[in-house]
Design a protein around this motif. Sequence first.
Motif, mmCIF file in Angstrom:
data_model
loop_
_atom_site.group_PDB
_atom_site.id
_atom_site.type_symbol
_atom_site.label_atom_id
_atom_site.label_comp_id
_atom_site.label_asym_id
_atom_site.label_seq_id
_atom_site.Cartn_x
_atom_site.Cartn_y
_atom_site.Cartn_z
ATOM 1 N N VAL A 1 31.693 -37.103 -7.609
ATOM 2 C CA VAL A 1 30.452 -37.671 -7.011
ATOM 3 C C VAL A 1 29.643 -38.823 -8.088
ATOM 4 O O VAL A 1 29.444 -39.279 -7.223
ATOM 5 C CB VAL A 1 29.900 -36.313 -6.396
ATOM 6 C CG1 VAL A 1 28.273 -37.254 -5.694
ATOM 7 C CG2 VAL A 1 30.679 -35.637 -5.028
ATOM 8 N N SER A 2 29.746 -38.017 -8.922
ATOM 9 C CA SER A 2 28.665 -38.945 -10.315
ATOM 10 C C SER A 2 29.794 -40.601 -10.505
ATOM 11 O O SER A 2 28.600 -41.121 -10.338
ATOM 12 C CB SER A 2 28.699 -38.045 -11.498
ATOM 13 O OG SER A 2 28.164 -39.056 -12.332
ATOM 14 N N GLU A 3 30.771 -40.301 -10.187
ATOM 15 C CA GLU A 3 31.715 -42.108 -10.607
ATOM 16 C C GLU A 3 30.871 -42.801 -9.376
ATOM 17 O O GLU A 3 30.621 -43.594 -9.375
ATOM 18 C CB GLU A 3 32.766 -41.741 -10.740
ATOM 19 C CG GLU A 3 32.329 -40.804 -12.706
ATOM 20 C CD GLU A 3 34.598 -41.113 -12.153
ATOM 21 O OE1 GLU A 3 34.943 -41.971 -11.733
ATOM 22 O OE2 GLU A 3 33.929 -40.099 -13.313
ATOM 23 N N LEU A 4 30.419 -42.232 -8.029
ATOM 24 C CA LEU A 4 30.779 -42.664 -6.718
ATOM 25 C C LEU A 4 28.921 -43.102 -6.686
ATOM 26 O O LEU A 4 28.983 -44.416 -6.216
ATOM 27 C CB LEU A 4 31.344 -41.804 -5.878
ATOM 28 C CG LEU A 4 31.209 -42.490 -3.974
ATOM 29 C CD1 LEU A 4 31.298 -44.022 -4.073
ATOM 30 C CD2 LEU A 4 31.261 -41.828 -2.840
ATOM 31 N N LEU A 5 28.154 -42.839 -7.216
ATOM 32 C CA LEU A 5 26.929 -42.794 -7.002
ATOM 33 C C LEU A 5 26.807 -44.145 -7.974
ATOM 34 O O LEU A 5 26.500 -44.942 -7.241
ATOM 35 C CB LEU A 5 26.053 -41.501 -7.290
ATOM 36 C CG LEU A 5 25.515 -40.845 -6.023
ATOM 37 C CD1 LEU A 5 24.872 -39.492 -6.785
ATOM 38 C CD2 LEU A 5 24.570 -41.767 -5.138
ATOM 39 N N LYS A 6 27.310 -43.993 -9.045
ATOM 40 C CA LYS A 6 27.160 -44.940 -9.765
ATOM 41 C C LYS A 6 27.281 -46.548 -9.151
ATOM 42 O O LYS A 6 26.709 -47.607 -9.223
ATOM 43 C CB LYS A 6 27.830 -44.266 -11.845
ATOM 44 C CG LYS A 6 26.930 -43.834 -11.883
ATOM 45 C CD LYS A 6 27.602 -43.524 -13.642
ATOM 46 C CE LYS A 6 26.679 -41.843 -14.001
ATOM 47 N NZ LYS A 6 27.726 -41.093 -15.084
ATOM 48 N N LYS A 7 28.718 -46.046 -9.340
ATOM 49 C CA LYS A 7 29.519 -47.078 -8.881
ATOM 50 C C LYS A 7 28.923 -47.925 -7.134
ATOM 51 O O LYS A 7 28.567 -49.357 -7.236
ATOM 52 C CB LYS A 7 30.817 -47.131 -8.234
ATOM 53 C CG LYS A 7 31.226 -48.382 -7.344
ATOM 54 C CD LYS A 7 32.834 -48.178 -7.240
ATOM 55 C CE LYS A 7 33.533 -48.609 -8.116
ATOM 56 N NZ LYS A 7 34.851 -48.223 -8.005
ATOM 57 N N LEU A 8 28.014 -47.352 -6.445
ATOM 58 C CA LEU A 8 27.401 -47.574 -5.175
ATOM 59 C C LEU A 8 26.139 -48.331 -5.530
ATOM 60 O O LEU A 8 25.764 -49.126 -4.765
ATOM 61 C CB LEU A 8 27.655 -46.490 -3.766
ATOM 62 C CG LEU A 8 28.297 -45.779 -3.469
ATOM 63 C CD1 LEU A 8 28.162 -45.122 -2.971
ATOM 64 C CD2 LEU A 8 29.534 -47.429 -2.920
ATOM 65 N N VAL A 9 25.518 -47.366 -6.880
ATOM 66 C CA VAL A 9 24.252 -48.469 -7.001
ATOM 67 C C VAL A 9 23.829 -48.924 -7.692
ATOM 68 O O VAL A 9 23.648 -50.249 -7.141
ATOM 69 C CB VAL A 9 23.442 -47.389 -7.715
ATOM 70 C CG1 VAL A 9 22.139 -47.924 -8.506
ATOM 71 C CG2 VAL A 9 22.735 -46.102 -7.302
ATOM 72 N N ARG A 10 25.704 -49.658 -7.976
ATOM 73 C CA ARG A 10 25.984 -50.765 -9.506
ATOM 74 C C ARG A 10 26.003 -52.154 -7.722
ATOM 75 O O ARG A 10 25.618 -53.378 -8.187
ATOM 76 C CB ARG A 10 26.421 -51.070 -9.787
ATOM 77 C CG ARG A 10 26.337 -50.782 -11.114
ATOM 78 C CD ARG A 10 27.752 -50.618 -12.116
ATOM 79 N NE ARG A 10 29.040 -50.146 -11.339
ATOM 80 C CZ ARG A 10 29.396 -49.302 -12.089
ATOM 81 N NH1 ARG A 10 28.957 -48.427 -12.847
ATOM 82 N NH2 ARG A 10 30.475 -48.882 -12.141
ATOM 83 N N ILE B 1 28.952 -56.416 6.830
ATOM 84 C CA ILE B 1 29.476 -54.681 7.012
ATOM 85 C C ILE B 1 28.012 -54.256 7.393
ATOM 86 O O ILE B 1 27.301 -54.653 6.570
ATOM 87 C CB ILE B 1 30.484 -53.775 6.540
ATOM 88 C CG1 ILE B 1 31.712 -54.317 6.356
ATOM 89 C CG2 ILE B 1 30.405 -52.814 7.114
ATOM 90 C CD1 ILE B 1 32.237 -54.113 5.382
ATOM 91 N N PRO B 2 27.845 -54.382 8.650
ATOM 92 C CA PRO B 2 26.654 -53.263 8.797
ATOM 93 C C PRO B 2 26.068 -52.476 7.527
ATOM 94 O O PRO B 2 27.229 -51.275 7.511
ATOM 95 C CB PRO B 2 26.553 -52.670 10.496
ATOM 96 C CG PRO B 2 27.863 -53.351 11.245
ATOM 97 C CD PRO B 2 28.581 -53.698 10.057
ATOM 98 N N LYS B 3 24.913 -51.695 8.045
ATOM 99 C CA LYS B 3 24.511 -51.976 6.580
ATOM 100 C C LYS B 3 24.507 -49.664 6.793
ATOM 101 O O LYS B 3 25.541 -49.043 6.122
ATOM 102 C CB LYS B 3 23.175 -51.643 6.348
ATOM 103 C CG LYS B 3 22.476 -52.667 5.238
ATOM 104 C CD LYS B 3 21.178 -52.593 4.834
ATOM 105 C CE LYS B 3 20.603 -54.157 4.011
ATOM 106 N NZ LYS B 3 21.493 -55.014 3.706
ATOM 107 N N ASN B 4 24.660 -49.721 8.047
ATOM 108 C CA ASN B 4 25.200 -48.261 8.737
ATOM 109 C C ASN B 4 26.698 -47.719 8.207
ATOM 110 O O ASN B 4 26.336 -46.323 8.470
ATOM 111 C CB ASN B 4 23.968 -47.732 9.671
ATOM 112 C CG ASN B 4 24.965 -48.847 11.359
ATOM 113 O OD1 ASN B 4 24.892 -49.506 10.475
ATOM 114 N ND2 ASN B 4 25.046 -47.610 11.975
ATOM 115 N N LEU B 5 27.057 -48.027 8.732
ATOM 116 C CA LEU B 5 28.674 -48.144 8.171
ATOM 117 C C LEU B 5 28.845 -48.179 7.198
ATOM 118 O O LEU B 5 29.475 -47.499 6.468
ATOM 119 C CB LEU B 5 29.221 -49.109 8.312
ATOM 120 C CG LEU B 5 29.998 -49.997 10.382
ATOM 121 C CD1 LEU B 5 30.177 -50.787 10.885
ATOM 122 C CD2 LEU B 5 29.582 -48.342 11.087
ATOM 123 N N SER B 6 28.561 -48.890 5.890
ATOM 124 C CA SER B 6 28.341 -48.769 3.986
ATOM 125 C C SER B 6 28.430 -47.991 4.066
ATOM 126 O O SER B 6 28.606 -46.766 3.406
ATOM 127 C CB SER B 6 27.746 -50.053 3.687
ATOM 128 O OG SER B 6 27.875 -51.204 3.778
#
Length: 112
Positions: free
Chosen positions: A63-72, A33-38
């Motif tokens: 939002v905090s949980e989402l950020l942690k998940k995306l960074v992982r 998947i293109p990065k901009n879409l991700s």
Amino acid sequence: VGIYRGKFRVTLYDKRKDYNFKVITYPFLDGNIPKNLSYGVFTSQLVRMAKVNTTFKGFKECVSELLKKLVRQGFQLAALRKKFVQFYKSKLNVWGKYGIDIYDEFITMFGN
């Protein structure tokens, strides 16, 4: 859903947390998947979470949980920060219901 001072309080509940196996819910940056879409997934989730959560506390926790998940999953905090700022500037009609300026509450999550 709960009632506080005669008003409904709604927050998101992710039943996938209760599963005894890992559920992949967002794209990995090393996929096809293109990065901009991700990164667009982050923005759309911010909108969804702000619309559903009736309290700022619930919104911030989601939002905090989402950020942690995306960074992982390999997302860069600087790029996520940029998307947050875009959301902040363009979606006052969505997050304004909390009655506070959310910028300072969130910007520290991005390491700045």
